[in-house]
Scaffold this motif. Structure first.
Motif, mmCIF file in Angstrom:
data_model
loop_
_atom_site.group_PDB
_atom_site.id
_atom_site.type_symbol
_atom_site.label_atom_id
_atom_site.label_comp_id
_atom_site.label_asym_id
_atom_site.label_seq_id
_atom_site.Cartn_x
_atom_site.Cartn_y
_atom_site.Cartn_z
ATOM 1 N N GLU A 231 0.834 -1.213 0.000
ATOM 2 C CA GLU A 231 0.000 0.000 0.000
ATOM 3 C C GLU A 231 0.867 1.260 0.000
ATOM 4 O O GLU A 231 0.487 2.285 0.570
ATOM 5 C CB GLU A 231 -0.926 -0.018 1.218
ATOM 6 C CG GLU A 231 -1.854 -1.223 1.230
ATOM 7 C CD GLU A 231 -3.301 -0.819 1.407
ATOM 8 O OE1 GLU A 231 -3.652 0.338 1.117
ATOM 9 O OE2 GLU A 231 -4.070 -1.688 1.840
ATOM 10 N N THR A 234 -1.375 3.260 -2.213
ATOM 11 C CA THR A 234 -2.811 3.330 -1.875
ATOM 12 C C THR A 234 -3.093 3.727 -0.420
ATOM 13 O O THR A 234 -4.205 4.177 -0.130
ATOM 14 C CB THR A 234 -3.495 1.979 -2.155
ATOM 15 O OG1 THR A 234 -2.755 0.942 -1.494
ATOM 16 C CG2 THR A 234 -3.550 1.684 -3.642
ATOM 17 N N THR A 242 -6.409 2.259 4.886
ATOM 18 C CA THR A 242 -5.805 1.456 3.812
ATOM 19 C C THR A 242 -6.834 1.025 2.769
ATOM 20 O O THR A 242 -8.042 0.974 3.043
ATOM 21 C CB THR A 242 -5.187 0.177 4.407
ATOM 22 O OG1 THR A 242 -6.235 -0.612 5.003
ATOM 23 C CG2 THR A 242 -4.128 0.489 5.448
#
Ligand code: PLP
Length: 420
Positions: A231, A234, A242
């Protein structure tokens, strides 16, 4: 042009004139002298609306007052101690609460964080092979700089990487359920982990199909392998937390970077306590770093996360809607093969009818994209030069700036018929 002169100088000292290859484009990149809010300025005094945002970290824009203040306050107190600080504890608590990770280890870059998460995953499971997606990017280290070879076994994607390393990295197809299933069946008992970005962000932007992330969770569980969610892009980009939470999946380990350091070098890997406790010194899996958890990065990161709590991520839906309107009009009015992919504050335009997988991304007209990039640069918009990157919104972009990007893309398509 000062940029051209600087580039000639720079090329004497740095390979290709840059310190990271994505920064180079022909004939030479513009050199940046500063940034404020949604804008950056080059050394010739030209100002651009920035949709690159340093490849993702600057979700609050350039030189945000709260982040700047946090850095300045810490500067007064000193910036590196090689000893633990209260600042780390505070950020650890905030991130654990917001992401659900039990424990974490701070690093300085996403590359380091994925490398160590993979080592940890191998140590924890006692298995050697790992699975990654074709065109998924997890930094520039040997475990993951791997291209598809024959079958699923990978081959080095850069000279200097031993075959022995790459052959333990198996390559699956993002959004293809069968390709993952086949790899797990054929390598039963040998796969330590699967690592993927939840939304691909290094081949343009490709969202997972419905149920795909859940499927990855289920199949890794079924074969006693770990799921590592990368992540780095993202995290805090799609929601306040998340993408794993967004897709309702709990990975074993998560890697984060970019936004959580507020623009200073910072990343982490973390997750289940039982796994994380294997890291030294509580366990025997070695991981270390002189600059890890340094006070400046931690302060900038903490200030960023606290500011983001006040933000409304739904604004990005409006921005995507605005851009989509122009892209749709361009497709209809000029019969252009064009599509926009985007989720949260990340997006990309492809010159193809639709892009739902890596093959469709690779088939889009990347030369035309580069012409668009140059046109936009000329008109005062700064984007990553490559089709195969994400573009980013920040919370300091204004609606009018998004409208003007959309309008200029439309204008480019109406005036440039040089497509293949
Ligand atoms: C998904 C992902 N993982 C890892 C990395 C590597 O991070 P860094 O450049 O901080 O080493 C990147 C960088 O772009 C990334 O996008």
């Amino acid at each position: 042009m000062r940029s051209e002169k600087l580039f000639n100088e720079s090329s004497k000292f740095f390979p290709g004139g840059v310190n990271s290859p994505v920064r180079f484009y022909k004939p030479y990149p513009v050199f940046i002298s500063g940034g404020k809010g949604s804008r950056i300025m080059d050394v010739d005094g030209t100002s651009y609306i920035d949709f690159c945002l340093a490849y993702g970290p600057l979700i609050l824009g350039h030189s945000h007052h709260a982040v700047r203040r946090a850095i300045m306050e810490q500067l007064e107190k000193g910036w590196l101690f090689g000893a633990p600080t209260e600042l780390e504890v505070k950020l650890g608590e905030i991130l654990s609460r917001l992401t659900g990770m039990d424990m974490m280890r701070f690093t300085n870059s996403g590359t380091e964080a994925t490398m160590h998460a993979i080592r940890l995953g191998r140590a924890y499971t006692g298995k050697k092979k790992i699975v990654k997606m074709r065109s998924g990017y997890h930094g520039a280290h040997d475990y993951v700089l791997v291209s598809p070879g024959s079958g699923a076994a990978g081959i080095p994607s850069s000279p200097g990487i031993p075959d022995e390393t790459s052959k333990n990295t198996l390559i699956a197809e993002f959004n293809d359920f069968d390709s993952v299933d086949k790899i797990f069946k054929e390598n039963k008992g040998e796969i330590a982990l699967l690592i993927t970005e939840p939304v691909l962000g290094n081949i343009g932007v490709i969202e997972p199909l419905d149920g795909y992330i859940k499927f990855l969770r289920e199949i890794t569980e079924k074969y006693d392998s770990l799921l590592i969610m990368d992540e780095v892009i993202t995290g805090f980009r799609i929601k306040y937390g998340t993408a794993s939470q967004f897709y309702n999946v709990r990975p074993d380990l998560i890697v984060m970077g970019k936004i959580i350091g507020g623009g200073l070098p910072f990343a982490l890997f973390g997750g289940e306590r039982e796994i994380m406790e294997k890291i030294s010194p509580s366990g025997n899996v070695y991981q270390a770093g002189t600059f890890s958890g340094n006070p400046l990065s931690v302060s900038a990161g903490t200030a960023t996360i606290m500011e983001l709590e006040k933000m409304n991520y739904d604004i990005f839906k409006d921005y995507l809607h605005i851009l989509n309107k122009y892209v749709d009009d361009a497709r209809d009015d000029f019969n252009e093969k064009i599509t926009l992919n985007g989720i949260g504050g990340m997006f990309q335009i492809f010159f193809n009818n639709e892009v739902k997988n890596v093959d469709e991304a690779l088939k889009s007209d990347s030369e035309r994209y580069f012409s668009l990039f140059n046109y936009l640069l000329e008109k005062g918009f700064y984007l990553p030069p490559s089709q195969f990157e994400s573009l980013f919104f920040s919370f300091v972009h204004e609606r009018g700036e998004i409208e003007s990007l959309g309008r200029t893309v439309y204008e480019f398509i109406g005036t440039h018929k040089d497509r293949k």
